[in-house]
Design an enzyme around this catalytic site. Structure first.
Site, PDB file in Angstrom:
ATOM      1  N   HIS A 119       7.707  41.823  25.503  1.00 45.80           N
ATOM      2  CA  HIS A 119       8.812  40.882  25.286  1.00 45.80           C
ATOM      3  C   HIS A 119       8.384  39.425  25.432  1.00 45.80           C
ATOM      4  O   HIS A 119       9.220  38.539  25.551  1.00 45.80           O
ATOM      5  CB  HIS A 119       9.974  41.182  26.248  1.00 45.80           C
ATOM      6  CG  HIS A 119      10.677  42.472  25.919  1.00 45.80           C
ATOM      7  ND1 HIS A 119      11.554  43.099  26.783  1.00 45.80           N
ATOM      8  CD2 HIS A 119      10.638  43.250  24.816  1.00 45.80           C
ATOM      9  CE1 HIS A 119      12.016  44.208  26.218  1.00 45.80           C
ATOM     10  NE2 HIS A 119      11.475  44.324  25.030  1.00 45.80           N
ATOM     11  N   CYS A 149       5.011  17.896  16.220  1.00 39.80           N
ATOM     12  CA  CYS A 149       5.354  17.870  14.787  1.00 39.80           C
ATOM     13  C   CYS A 149       6.840  17.540  14.579  1.00 39.80           C
ATOM     14  O   CYS A 149       7.302  17.390  13.454  1.00 39.80           O
ATOM     15  CB  CYS A 149       5.003  19.202  14.116  1.00 39.80           C
ATOM     16  SG  CYS A 149       6.245  20.496  14.354  1.00 39.80           S
ATOM     17  N   SER A 188      15.690  50.325  33.195  1.00 40.51           N
ATOM     18  CA  SER A 188      16.856  51.175  32.943  1.00 40.51           C
ATOM     19  C   SER A 188      16.627  52.047  31.717  1.00 40.51           C
ATOM     20  O   SER A 188      17.352  53.012  31.492  1.00 40.51           O
ATOM     21  CB  SER A 188      18.095  50.305  32.751  1.00 40.51           C
ATOM     22  OG  SER A 188      17.865  49.369  31.722  1.00 40.51           O
TER      23      SER A 188
HETATM   24  P1  OAD Z   1      17.400  46.336  33.642  1.00 40.08           P
HETATM   25  O1  OAD Z   1      18.078  45.237  34.390  1.00 40.08           O
HETATM   26  O2  OAD Z   1      18.098  46.941  32.494  1.00 40.08           O
HETATM   27  O3  OAD Z   1      17.025  47.526  34.642  1.00 40.08           O
HETATM   28  C1  OAD Z   1      16.416  47.292  35.872  1.00 40.08           C
HETATM   29  C2  OAD Z   1      16.112  48.650  36.505  1.00 40.08           C
HETATM   30  O4  OAD Z   1      15.407  48.424  37.713  1.00 40.08           O
HETATM   31  C3  OAD Z   1      17.360  49.468  36.875  1.00 40.08           C
HETATM   32  O5  OAD Z   1      17.177  50.807  36.417  1.00 40.08           O
HETATM   33  C4  OAD Z   1      17.409  49.416  38.407  1.00 40.08           C
HETATM   34  O6  OAD Z   1      17.924  50.604  38.981  1.00 40.08           O
HETATM   35  C5  OAD Z   1      15.942  49.243  38.738  1.00 40.08           C
HETATM   36  N1  OAD Z   1      15.662  48.542  39.998  1.00 40.08           N
HETATM   37  C6  OAD Z   1      16.299  47.472  40.524  1.00 40.08           C
HETATM   38  N2  OAD Z   1      15.703  47.067  41.646  1.00 40.08           N
HETATM   39  C7  OAD Z   1      14.673  47.905  41.857  1.00 40.08           C
HETATM   40  C8  OAD Z   1      13.662  48.018  42.850  1.00 40.08           C
HETATM   41  N3  OAD Z   1      13.581  47.170  43.879  1.00 40.08           N
HETATM   42  N4  OAD Z   1      12.754  49.011  42.743  1.00 40.08           N
HETATM   43  C9  OAD Z   1      12.812  49.899  41.703  1.00 40.08           C
HETATM   44  N5  OAD Z   1      13.718  49.836  40.738  1.00 40.08           N
HETATM   45  C10 OAD Z   1      14.639  48.864  40.810  1.00 40.08           C
HETATM   46  O7  OAD Z   1      15.948  45.759  33.238  1.00 40.08           O
HETATM   47  P2  OAD Z   1      14.949  46.293  32.097  1.00 40.08           P
HETATM   48  O8  OAD Z   1      14.990  47.764  31.984  1.00 40.08           O
HETATM   49  O9  OAD Z   1      13.635  45.650  32.370  1.00 40.08           O
HETATM   50  O10 OAD Z   1      14.889  42.141  27.311  1.00 40.08           O
HETATM   51  O11 OAD Z   1      15.598  45.637  30.810  1.00 40.08           O
HETATM   52  C11 OAD Z   1      14.927  45.745  29.583  1.00 40.08           C
HETATM   53  C12 OAD Z   1      15.130  44.502  28.772  1.00 40.08           C
HETATM   54  O12 OAD Z   1      16.524  44.174  28.682  1.00 40.08           O
HETATM   55  C13 OAD Z   1      14.517  43.242  29.356  1.00 40.08           C
HETATM   56  O13 OAD Z   1      13.145  43.141  29.090  1.00 40.08           O
HETATM   57  C14 OAD Z   1      15.296  42.168  28.685  1.00 40.08           C
HETATM   58  C15 OAD Z   1      16.683  42.735  28.857  1.00 40.08           C
HETATM   59  O14 OAD Z   1      17.649  42.273  28.014  1.00 40.08           O
HETATM   60  C16 OAD Z   1      14.925  41.024  26.588  1.00 40.08           C
HETATM   61  O15 OAD Z   1      15.322  39.968  27.045  1.00 40.08           O
HETATM   62  C17 OAD Z   1      14.439  41.201  25.202  1.00 40.08           C
END
Ligand code: OAD
Length: 246
Positions: A119, A149, A188
């Site tokens: 990303h 530019c 997630s």
């Molecule tokens: P999310 O915010 O969707 O999910 C975060 C995950 O981390 C959840 O499943 C939580 O349960 C878990 N979590 C939280 N704290 C934790 C901890 N201390 N230890 C272990 N797990 C924990 O974030 P992403 O899955 O990264 O994209 O989201 C994917 C994408 O959606 C991001 O890269 C971003 C967002 O919109 C873009 O901006 C393109």
């Protein structure tokens, strides 16, 4: 917990090709908000107003204000034990590919050398006119910042509706298709294409180990689920893995 940790460590110690997929949860204990949690960004902000090319076209200042706020926060945070443990896994040798959805650069700060940032990276900016890219860590006095530019500068991150960087994506697919174990930490599993990586790996016979505080879209296919905080579970897993090697 010890039993499942042991099982996971055994799986890792037999692995010949490990792929690791991380998401916002791995940086949570560093003080970086996740996206979908209770205090996640998407609870308070609307994606279509901030993380889309249309939003930037409509209101580049607003989009930059959000990114500036995130950059300012990130400037003062440090990697946590989960980032460091993953960096050490790379140093342990073997065939490891780290794929992250995070744009915060914390894996590199912890010492990981090869990071596939699908990303993008919030510290890199690019010009929407001449496409020049560079790393800029300072906060900009005037928003939106402009290129020499004259074109508008934007963060070199992937917004909803945009293509992922081609080379990084094909390298990621290569790792996903050839790994025998995939370790998934703090995501997630709802944003594509990363969400399908564990499914693809599993279909090709890889074992899937998940580290997350909650049940996710990936949990149902995980061979081992380690419920807990990444900053505690990943270092514990590394220690047990090292023990099983000695
Ligand atoms: P999310 O915010 O969707 O999910 C975060 C995950 O981390 C959840 O499943 C939580 O349960 C878990 N979590 C939280 N704290 C934790 C901890 N201390 N230890 C272990 N797990 C924990 O974030 P992403 O899955 O990264 O994209 O989201 C994917 C994408 O959606 C991001 O890269 C971003 C967002 O919109 C873009 O901006 C393109």
């Amino acid at each position: 917990m010890t039993d499942v940790l042991e099982t996971a460590a055994q799986i890792l110690s037999r692995s010949k090709a490990l792929a690791i997929l991380t998401g916002a949860g791995i940086s949570a204990e560093s003080g970086v908000p996740t996206f979908r949690g209770k205090d996640g960004y998407w609870q308070n902000y609307r994606t279509e107003e901030l993380a889309t090319p249309q939003a930037f076209q409509r209101n580049p200042t607003l989009v930059w204000e959000w990114y500036s706020m995130r950059r300012n926060l990130l400037a003062s945070v440090r990697p946590n034990p989960a980032h460091y443990a993953i960096a050490e896994m790379e140093r342990l040798g073997g065939n490891l590919t780290l794929i992250t959805q995070n744009v915060d650069g914390l894996h590199q700060l912890a010492g990981s050398k090869r990071v596939l940032e699908i990303h993008g990276n919030i510290w890199r900016i690019k010009c929407v006119r001449c496409n020049r890219k560079e790393e800029r860590r300072e906060s900009f006095e005037e928003l939106p910042p402009r290129c020499v530019c004259g074109g508008l500068l934007r963060p070199d991150v992937v917004w909803f509706g945009e293509m992922l960087p081609k080379d990084v994506l094909s390298e990621s697919y290569r790792a996903v298709e050839s790994c025998d174990v995939m370790l998934v930490v703090g995501t997630s599993g709802v944003v594509q294409p990363a969400a399908s990586f564990p499914y693809m790996a599993k279909e090709r016979g890889a074992r899937v180990i998940e580290v997350n505080m909650e049940r996710t879209a990936i949990s149902s296919i995980a061979d081992v689920t380690l419920r807990g905080k990444a900053g505690e579970v990943v270092p514990a897993l590394l220690e047990m893995w090292k023990q099983s090697l000695s």
